[in-house]
Scaffold this active site. Structure first.
Site, PDB file in Angstrom:
ATOM      1  N   PRO A  62       0.798  -1.231   0.000  1.00  0.00           N
ATOM      2  CA  PRO A  62       0.000   0.000   0.000  1.00  0.00           C
ATOM      3  C   PRO A  62       0.829   1.279   0.000  1.00  0.00           C
ATOM      4  O   PRO A  62       1.859   1.375   0.670  1.00  0.00           O
ATOM      5  CB  PRO A  62      -0.805  -0.104   1.300  1.00  0.00           C
ATOM      6  N   ASN A  63       0.343   2.224  -0.769  1.00  0.00           N
ATOM      7  CA  ASN A  63       0.852   3.595  -0.867  1.00  0.00           C
ATOM      8  C   ASN A  63       2.176   3.727  -1.611  1.00  0.00           C
ATOM      9  O   ASN A  63       2.637   4.846  -1.820  1.00  0.00           O
ATOM     10  CB  ASN A  63       0.945   4.257   0.517  1.00  0.00           C
ATOM     11  N   ARG A 108       5.257  11.258  -2.083  1.00  0.00           N
ATOM     12  CA  ARG A 108       4.860  10.985  -0.704  1.00  0.00           C
ATOM     13  C   ARG A 108       6.086  11.023   0.209  1.00  0.00           C
ATOM     14  O   ARG A 108       7.008  10.226   0.043  1.00  0.00           O
ATOM     15  CB  ARG A 108       4.213   9.604  -0.611  1.00  0.00           C
ATOM     16  N   TYR A 146      11.227   8.563   1.879  1.00  0.00           N
ATOM     17  CA  TYR A 146      11.230   7.577   0.800  1.00  0.00           C
ATOM     18  C   TYR A 146      12.023   7.977  -0.431  1.00  0.00           C
ATOM     19  O   TYR A 146      12.172   7.178  -1.345  1.00  0.00           O
ATOM     20  CB  TYR A 146       9.789   7.264   0.386  1.00  0.00           C
ATOM     21  N   ASN A 205       8.466  -5.450  -0.584  1.00  0.00           N
ATOM     22  CA  ASN A 205       8.273  -4.249   0.219  1.00  0.00           C
ATOM     23  C   ASN A 205       6.779  -4.211   0.506  1.00  0.00           C
ATOM     24  O   ASN A 205       5.996  -3.675  -0.282  1.00  0.00           O
ATOM     25  CB  ASN A 205       8.726  -2.980  -0.494  1.00  0.00           C
ATOM     26  N   ALA A 257       2.981  -0.869   4.737  1.00  0.00           N
ATOM     27  CA  ALA A 257       2.247  -0.964   6.002  1.00  0.00           C
ATOM     28  C   ALA A 257       1.828  -2.395   6.341  1.00  0.00           C
ATOM     29  O   ALA A 257       1.702  -2.746   7.521  1.00  0.00           O
ATOM     30  CB  ALA A 257       1.020  -0.057   5.962  1.00  0.00           C
ATOM     31  N   GLU A 305      13.000  -9.062   2.431  1.00  0.00           N
ATOM     32  CA  GLU A 305      12.155  -7.939   2.816  1.00  0.00           C
ATOM     33  C   GLU A 305      12.965  -6.662   2.665  1.00  0.00           C
ATOM     34  O   GLU A 305      14.093  -6.591   3.155  1.00  0.00           O
ATOM     35  CB  GLU A 305      11.705  -8.120   4.262  1.00  0.00           C
ATOM     36  N   HIS A 309      12.871  -2.180   2.683  1.00  0.00           N
ATOM     37  CA  HIS A 309      12.193  -0.934   3.037  1.00  0.00           C
ATOM     38  C   HIS A 309      13.060   0.231   2.590  1.00  0.00           C
ATOM     39  O   HIS A 309      14.283   0.207   2.789  1.00  0.00           O
ATOM     40  CB  HIS A 309      11.952  -0.839   4.541  1.00  0.00           C
ATOM     41  N   ARG A 344      12.046   5.259  12.975  1.00  0.00           N
ATOM     42  CA  ARG A 344      10.725   5.878  12.837  1.00  0.00           C
ATOM     43  C   ARG A 344       9.820   5.477  13.996  1.00  0.00           C
ATOM     44  O   ARG A 344      10.290   5.044  15.032  1.00  0.00           O
ATOM     45  CB  ARG A 344      10.150   5.497  11.470  1.00  0.00           C
TER      46      ARG A 344
END
Length: 155
Positions: free
Chosen positions: A13-14, A21, A26, A77, A80, A101, A103, A110
């Site tokens: 998502p996103n 964003r 990012y 990735n 969320a 995985e 990111h 964070r």
């Protein structure tokens, strides 16, 4: 000559909003630009890629299930969904395929809820915080892992 490695690249998502964003987390590259860089690197490494980006957990799970026989590994990735999706965890585990995985941001620098991954204990590795290079490092690691797992065949 050895068969090309096939890798499914899953974006959660996103991530369709990359480039606009929260660039301080990012970066400024779009998902299309990241995919282009990955294709170039994969081609040089003797791999082919299939891609999915979805904001829908069910679509992502369905895609993993539908493409398990078409890939040798996953580059993930989950965004969320990393912190929330038992369904995605189960789909990746059920695929029987190794995955890395990745990111873009350093999730450990964070919010505390981002420090927990429901996927990382299943992954062969986790790369976080290197923006687009996280994907490139993850891809290279998968290719090396798969080449090592398959033995040292001559090309």
């Amino acid at each position: 000559m050895r068969e090309r490695i096939r890798i499914g690249v899953l974006n959660g998502p996103n991530l369709n909003l990359l480039g606009r964003r929260e660039p301080h987390h990012y970066g400024t590259q779009t998902l299309a630009e990241i995919e282009s860089l990955l294709r170039e690197r994969a081609d040089a490494g003797g791999a082919s890629l299939i891609f999915l980006q979805s904001n829908d957990e069910g679509e992502i799970v369905d895609w993993v299930q539908a493409n398990t026989d078409a890939v040798d590994a996953w580059l993930v990735n989950a965004a969320a969904l990393t912190h929330t999706s038992v369904a995605l965890r189960d789909a990746l585990a059920g695929s029987g395929r190794p995955f890395v995985e990745v990111h873009l941001s350093n999730v450990f620098a964070r919010e505390p809820f981002r420090h927990t991954s429901l996927l990382s204990d299943l992954a062969i590795g986790v790369i976080t915080g290197f923006r687009v290079s996280s994907y490139l490092f993850g891809l290279e690691a998968l290719i090396r892992h798969l080449r090592g797992s398959a033995g040292a065949e001559a090309e």
